[in-house]
Write a protein that holds these residues in place. Structure first.
Motif, short mmCIF file in Angstrom:
data_model
loop_
_atom_site.label_atom_id
_atom_site.label_comp_id
_atom_site.label_asym_id
_atom_site.label_seq_id
_atom_site.Cartn_x
_atom_site.Cartn_y
_atom_site.Cartn_z
N MET A 125 0.82 -1.22 0.00
CA MET A 125 0.00 0.00 0.00
C MET A 125 0.85 1.26 0.00
N ALA A 126 2.08 1.17 0.50
CA ALA A 126 2.97 2.33 0.53
C ALA A 126 3.43 2.77 -0.86
N PHE A 127 3.17 1.95 -1.88
CA PHE A 127 3.53 2.33 -3.25
C PHE A 127 2.46 3.17 -3.93
N PHE A 128 1.30 3.34 -3.30
CA PHE A 128 0.20 4.09 -3.89
C PHE A 128 0.00 5.39 -3.11
N SER A 129 0.06 6.49 -3.83
CA SER A 129 -0.02 7.80 -3.18
C SER A 129 -1.41 8.10 -2.63
N MET A 130 -2.43 7.36 -3.08
CA MET A 130 -3.78 7.61 -2.60
C MET A 130 -3.93 7.29 -1.11
N PHE A 131 -3.04 6.47 -0.58
CA PHE A 131 -3.10 6.12 0.83
C PHE A 131 -2.25 7.05 1.71
N ASP A 132 -1.56 7.98 1.09
CA ASP A 132 -0.71 8.91 1.83
C ASP A 132 -1.54 10.13 2.23
N VAL A 133 -2.30 9.97 3.30
CA VAL A 133 -3.16 11.04 3.79
C VAL A 133 -2.34 11.92 4.73
N PRO A 134 -2.31 13.23 4.51
CA PRO A 134 -1.53 14.11 5.39
C PRO A 134 -2.15 14.22 6.78
N VAL A 135 -1.41 13.80 7.79
CA VAL A 135 -1.86 13.85 9.18
C VAL A 135 -0.68 14.29 10.05
N PHE A 136 -1.01 14.69 11.27
CA PHE A 136 0.02 15.05 12.24
C PHE A 136 0.35 13.79 13.03
N TRP A 137 1.44 13.12 12.67
CA TRP A 137 1.72 11.78 13.18
C TRP A 137 1.97 11.71 14.69
N PRO A 138 2.50 12.76 15.38
CA PRO A 138 2.66 12.62 16.85
C PRO A 138 1.34 12.38 17.59
N VAL A 139 0.23 12.95 17.07
CA VAL A 139 -1.06 12.73 17.71
C VAL A 139 -1.47 11.26 17.59
N LEU A 140 -1.28 10.69 16.39
CA LEU A 140 -1.61 9.28 16.19
C LEU A 140 -0.73 8.39 17.05
N PHE A 141 0.54 8.72 17.15
CA PHE A 141 1.45 7.91 17.95
C PHE A 141 1.09 7.99 19.43
N PHE A 142 0.78 9.18 19.91
CA PHE A 142 0.38 9.35 21.32
C PHE A 142 -0.91 8.59 21.61
N TYR A 143 -1.86 8.66 20.69
CA TYR A 143 -3.12 7.95 20.89
C TYR A 143 -2.89 6.44 20.91
N TRP A 144 -1.99 5.94 20.06
CA TRP A 144 -1.70 4.50 20.04
C TRP A 144 -1.02 4.07 21.33
#
Length: 202
Positions: A125-144
């Motif tokens: 999936m990392a080869f397809f740009s359609m899955f590259d949604v711009p997000v603020f990754w520290p928030v996702l990491f903290f939530y995980w």
């Protein structure tokens, strides 16, 4: 003509499926090699995400899926809460007792296969740009991390409550020492009898 092509395609797929199943069955006893292969795949995916600096949504979904698999792997096959309600407290009640007959709800091989397949899908999936949604990754990491801590806390409390350990290391292993001890006691008895007879003839 079309039926022949479809038949050949079906036979080819069936042969590939049988080959994959054969290789998976053959790799079952090789735990260390399987884990090394998984570590290599996970490392390649981590390097790919780090270099691209994207696809954080895929990584977050992968992390949630891995956490779900890990909790299932740590859980017993039998729901102990339902068993306690239906059959009563059948587990040991002493502090030194332990629920030794532990069977994972998700076996080790299925856990390895599911997590390896998940990393392979995420890598594709990392080869397809359609899955590259711009997000603020520290928030996702903290939530995980928060979700991981809360989930593991609940699982550990469940393990303490029902006194079971999902891992094999640290548990008592039984070897052939009992047989050797029995032989030693027998030989000691023979020696005592011999000594006693010697004392009688003196």
């Amino acid at each position: 003509m079309r039926e022949d092509v479809l038949s050949r395609t079906y036979d080819k797929k069936a042969w590939i499926l049988k080959r994959v199943v054969y290789l998976l069955n053959k790799s079952t006893p090789h735990v260390l090699r399987r884990r090394i292969a998984f570590s290599a795949i996970a490392t390649i995916y981590a390097i790919c995400v780090y270099l691209i600096q994207g696809f954080y949504i895929i990584s977050y979904g992968l992390g949630i899926y891995i956490l779900n698999l890990f909790i299932t792997f740590l859980s017993p096959q039998v729901d102990l809460e339902i068993q306690e309600l239906v059959e009563g407290p059948t587990l040991p009640t002493k502090g030194s007792d332990e629920f030794c007959l532990f069977a994972c709800r998700l076996p080790e091989f299925k856990f390895w296969f599911a997590i390896t397949k998940a990393f392979c899908i995420a890598f594709v999936m990392a080869f397809f740009s359609m899955f590259d949604v711009p997000v603020f990754w520290p928030v996702l990491f903290f939530y995980w991390v928060v979700l991981f801590i809360l989930t593991m806390k609940r699982q550990i409390l469940h393990m303490i409550k029902y006194k079971y350990v999902p891992f094999s290391f640290g548990k008592q292993r039984y070897t052939g020492k009992k047989a050797t001890s029995a032989d030693e006691t027998t030989s000691k008895r023979v020696k005592l009898k011999v000594v006693h007879m010697l004392h009688l003839y003196r």
